[in-house]
Design an enzyme around this catalytic site. Structure first.
Site, short mmCIF file in Angstrom:
data_model
loop_
_atom_site.label_atom_id
_atom_site.label_comp_id
_atom_site.label_asym_id
_atom_site.label_seq_id
_atom_site.Cartn_x
_atom_site.Cartn_y
_atom_site.Cartn_z
N HIS A 105 11.43 -23.76 27.11
CA HIS A 105 12.75 -23.53 26.53
C HIS A 105 12.86 -23.62 25.00
O HIS A 105 13.32 -22.68 24.37
CB HIS A 105 13.79 -24.47 27.17
CG HIS A 105 14.09 -24.13 28.61
ND1 HIS A 105 14.81 -24.98 29.43
CD2 HIS A 105 13.78 -23.05 29.36
CE1 HIS A 105 14.92 -24.43 30.64
NE2 HIS A 105 14.30 -23.27 30.62
N ASP A 138 16.31 -30.20 26.07
CA ASP A 138 14.87 -30.04 26.27
C ASP A 138 14.04 -30.59 25.11
O ASP A 138 12.84 -30.83 25.28
CB ASP A 138 14.52 -28.58 26.55
CG ASP A 138 15.07 -28.13 27.91
OD1 ASP A 138 14.94 -28.91 28.87
OD2 ASP A 138 15.67 -27.04 27.99
#
Lengths: 368, 368
Positions: B200, B295
């Protein structure tokens, strides 16, 4: 006495120098490796120029023979990508003579120091004076061999000699021909003033899908958004800190944008977006763009190396180099201007400062 | 004995769990902070579901009162962004009782360890068992409060308990309800298996102008070109090295793509481009995207911290964190899961391994 100029390289910049000097009725000799280009120029007897300069500029002689060029020149203008400086130094080494001046236009970061090392390694003992400019004097584009457009000539351009104690004599010789030249402190100031290292690689990385898919984009106007401009500011702060360690008060990239282009704005983003000169500048369109291949190993990495020698942390610059190294599957160590390549390894900060001022003479004193 | 489940969080994932459990006629209680959502669910008496599951799933009781939820539950399913785990732990702490099971769905990286620390700090002395799953069991999207679409249920999902020596008893209890659950080695394996941290943030960074200008792009299909896929491979190699240091043989992200989605290909780029499940997944469209805000501090940073504790170099991961920190003007230190936040600071690698297996009991032994 009138100076004889020899230009090395017949790309965009080389053509612009030939035009600029020829139009001033200065004697121009010219070297390029491409015999076709050399032939065109000799057939024409010079170069055509349009834009800010207009007309025909005579060239005395173009050649593919480096010895011939050097023998007929007092001042050698090297106008080539920084990656080529090393091989050019090797090719010049056998022919250079005392008191000749070699100017790298521009030196990128560490150009003159690397050129000197390479001459030494090639056994050149001539007492020449090296110099480097902070950027290219011209905004220009080659139309075809023998014809160049010059869009702009910088109002002023900092340069320095190596060793820096030679600046006065070189300045005196060159300023009648190049009134734009301004005396810099030393080659460290000029090398750390190479803001291409700040402005080119990082935005290219952050637009990588565009670059790889060859989707054209405007490097500055579309490629530098707010987040990237914050990052460029960080990188620039680190560059200024390196300068401070070497007793240099460097202008920020933002200040350079203000003074070079007269743009207004507070943030990097505003200054870039408000700069009409950036209106048409497109971004990298492959991994072989000079925005990567020149500005990382000949710009960011020697800055990082200078930082290390001075114990200045450069976490943001380091990260850009690290990611580039990962993506390119190349740590650039074989190509980049490391301290060793610049002749600065094992030196203290004080020794580096002495060396850039006095050159090899200082080394001899140190070793005694 | 039939288990009573309590779900914490009524977003996409919370709704999917309510639907999944309710359709299996398992008793579901539900907590959310939003009284409007709670009211809709209680008025309906459950949730509507379509897609892979279809129908109406009863919910016994929804509430905004954490004590009420915990008092009526044997197993608590925390289904919230990882950034919320800490506050959820604080809110649960006064009410948890011995033998209750708390499962983070998923834990991101270090979820169970951080949750445990936060419970301790909040004075909770109940002997609960914590667990974390490696990702969310469902591909799902909330249509509106009380109605969810489930596109897919993972065929298998690794999970682990903290301490890991409790896995057998938890597995025995849960596997009748969740036959997809597979026993993992320990929470380090599950935490280091959080490949969102690889997939991500980096592509989001390398598409920053698109993100900032809110130009929609497909995160995988358009956002991950060859150069970026090389970088992701490097990051993934570093992740696997961290795993090795902790005696774990983690599958590569490429292997996970092959086994989860059945895609074929040699390079990360091929695997991503060949994955039809990525066809419609769009990229981040602001700095507040979870691709950054979750993330990085709950994925990449705790991985980096685990690497440091084990003396594993992670230069590529470090560089991504460094650049994100520069761009976000935030070193994430106040929010990220550091070793301290995970309760692992000052521990040797051996002590960490003992701790994840035996929990606090091991600490007491160590201190004697």
């Amino acid at each position: 006495m009138s100076l004889h100029f020899g230009i090395i390289g017949a790309g965009n910049g080389g053509h612009a120098f030939a035009a600029y000097l020829g139009m001033k009725e200065v004697e121009v000799n010219w070297f390029d490796i491409d015999p076709k280009v050399v032939e065109v120029i000799n057939d024409q007897g010079g170069v055509y120029v349009d834009g800010q300069l207009n007309g025909f500029a005579p060239v005395r002689n173009a050649t593919t023979d480096m010895k011939e060029l050097i023998d007929s020149s007092d001042v050698l203008m090297v106008v080539a990508p920084a990656n080529a400086h090393r091989i050019i130094a090797r090719n010049c080494a056998p022919y250079l003579k005392d008191d000749q001046i070699v100017i790298l236009n521009p030196g990128s970061t560490g150009g003159a120091l690397e050129f000197h090392q390479e001459l030494k390694k090639s056994g050149c003992s001539a007492e020449i004076i090296l110099a480097e400019t902070q950027s290219l004097l011209f905004a220009c584009r080659l139309k075809k061999a023998g014809h160049v457009s010059i869009f702009g000539v910088k109002r002023y351009l900092p340069f320095a000699t190596f060793p820096s104690n030679k600046i006065e004599s070189v300045y005196e010789l060159l300023s009648p021909v190049f009134p734009e030249f301004r005396k810099g402190e030393n080659v460290l100031e000029i090398s750390l003033g190479n803001v291409n290292a700040i402005l080119h690689p990082a935005p290219s990385l952050f637009n990588l899908p565009q670059v790889e898919k060859q989707i054209p984009f405007l490097h500055y106007w579309e490629g530098i958004t707010g987040g990237i401009s914050i990052l460029l500011d960080k990188m620039d702060e680190e560059r200024l800190e390196i300068g401070k360690a070497y007793q240099l008060s460097l202008p920020s990239t933002k200040d350079l944008l203000r003074s070079f282009y007269g743009v207004e704005g507070d943030t990097m983003e505003e200054l870039v977006q408000n700069n009409q000169a950036y209106k048409t500048i497109t971004g990298a369109n492959s991994f072989s763009s000079r925005y990567f291949t020149e500005d990382i190993p000949m710009g960011l990495i020697p800055m990082q190396e200078l930082a290390r020698a001075a114990n200045v942390p450069t976490p943001t610059i380091d990260a850009i180099i690290q990611l580039s190294s990962s993506i390119f599957k190349d740590d650039f160590k074989s190509s980049a201007r490391t301290l060793d390549r610049l002749g600065l390894s094992q030196m203290t900060l004080h020794e580096i400062l002495q060396y850039v001022e006095h050159g090899e003479a200082q080394k001899i004193i140190n070793n005694q």
